[in-house]
Design a protein around this motif. Structure first.
Motif, short mmCIF file in Angstrom:
data_model
loop_
_atom_site.label_atom_id
_atom_site.label_comp_id
_atom_site.label_asym_id
_atom_site.label_seq_id
_atom_site.Cartn_x
_atom_site.Cartn_y
_atom_site.Cartn_z
N GLU A 261 12.76 -20.20 35.39
CA GLU A 261 11.64 -19.46 34.81
C GLU A 261 10.53 -19.25 35.84
N SER A 262 9.75 -18.19 35.63
CA SER A 262 8.58 -17.93 36.44
C SER A 262 7.59 -17.12 35.62
N GLY A 263 6.36 -17.04 36.10
CA GLY A 263 5.37 -16.19 35.46
C GLY A 263 4.33 -16.91 34.63
N GLY A 264 4.47 -18.22 34.50
CA GLY A 264 3.46 -18.95 33.73
C GLY A 264 2.15 -19.02 34.49
N GLY A 265 1.12 -19.51 33.80
CA GLY A 265 -0.18 -19.64 34.44
C GLY A 265 -1.28 -19.86 33.43
N LEU A 266 -2.50 -19.69 33.90
CA LEU A 266 -3.70 -19.86 33.06
C LEU A 266 -4.26 -18.48 32.73
N VAL A 267 -4.54 -18.26 31.46
CA VAL A 267 -5.07 -16.98 31.01
C VAL A 267 -6.08 -17.22 29.90
N ALA B 61 -7.93 -16.43 26.28
CA ALA B 61 -7.50 -15.96 24.97
C ALA B 61 -7.65 -14.44 24.89
N GLY B 62 -6.63 -13.81 24.32
CA GLY B 62 -6.61 -12.36 24.24
C GLY B 62 -5.90 -11.70 25.39
N GLY B 63 -5.60 -12.47 26.43
CA GLY B 63 -4.93 -11.94 27.60
C GLY B 63 -3.43 -11.86 27.45
N SER B 64 -2.78 -11.50 28.55
CA SER B 64 -1.32 -11.31 28.54
C SER B 64 -0.68 -12.03 29.72
N LEU B 65 0.55 -12.41 29.51
CA LEU B 65 1.41 -12.94 30.58
C LEU B 65 2.82 -12.43 30.35
N ARG B 66 3.56 -12.34 31.44
CA ARG B 66 4.98 -11.97 31.34
C ARG B 66 5.82 -13.05 32.01
N THR C 63 8.18 -23.43 32.42
CA THR C 63 7.00 -22.93 33.11
C THR C 63 5.79 -23.12 32.20
N GLN C 64 4.69 -23.60 32.76
CA GLN C 64 3.51 -23.92 31.97
C GLN C 64 2.69 -22.66 31.68
N VAL C 65 2.33 -22.51 30.42
CA VAL C 65 1.41 -21.45 30.00
C VAL C 65 0.20 -22.13 29.37
N THR C 66 -0.97 -21.83 29.88
CA THR C 66 -2.21 -22.40 29.36
C THR C 66 -3.15 -21.26 28.99
N VAL C 67 -3.60 -21.27 27.74
CA VAL C 67 -4.50 -20.23 27.24
C VAL C 67 -5.83 -20.89 26.92
#
Length: 124
Positions: free
Chosen positions: A6-12, A14-19, A118-122
């Motif tokens: 997996e790839s593409g995670g990150g910090l965003v 609220a209301g934002g987007s990630l792929r 992959t970590q996703v942080t909102v």
């Protein structure tokens, strides 16, 4: 050796987007259903979305329906998860998974190949 990365995670915010992307090293990927699961800290792993082997059928958890969209390319051996209108409660480690069956599934026990996550942080 079968592998998912997996790839593409990150910090965003609220209301934002990630792929998120998932690169598959599976010989006959076109015979595998795929899915995304997630696990928040201190909680059980939960189903997010799934797609049939041919890519024509998708299924989503109620919590992400209308905000997330899953797709795949068997030719490129990839799967993606487009995440829009992200909320703080979407914060989790996201895992790509593949099941050696053509039919869609939301049951983690059907999936026999898993990525490392992959970590996703909102943030709110």
């Amino acid at each position: 050796q079968e592998q998912l990365v997996e790839s593409g995670g990150g910090l965003v915010q609220a209301g934002g987007s990630l792929r998120l992307s998932c690169a598959a090293s599976i010989h006959s990927l076109g015979s595998y259903a795929m899915a995304w699961f997630r696990q928040a800290s201190g909680r059980d792993r939960e189903f997010v979305s799934a797609i049939s082997a041919g890519g024509r059928i998708t299924n989503y958890a109620d919590s992400v329906k209308g905000r997330f969209s899953m797709s795949r390319s068997n030719a490129k051996k990839t799967a993606s998860l487009q995440m829009d209108s992200l909320k703080p409660e979407d914060t989790a480690v996201y895992y790509c998974a593949a099941a050696s069956q053509v039919y869609i599934s939301n049951n983690s026990r059907d999936f026999d190949v898993w990525g490392q996550g992959t970590q996703v942080t909102v943030s709110s």
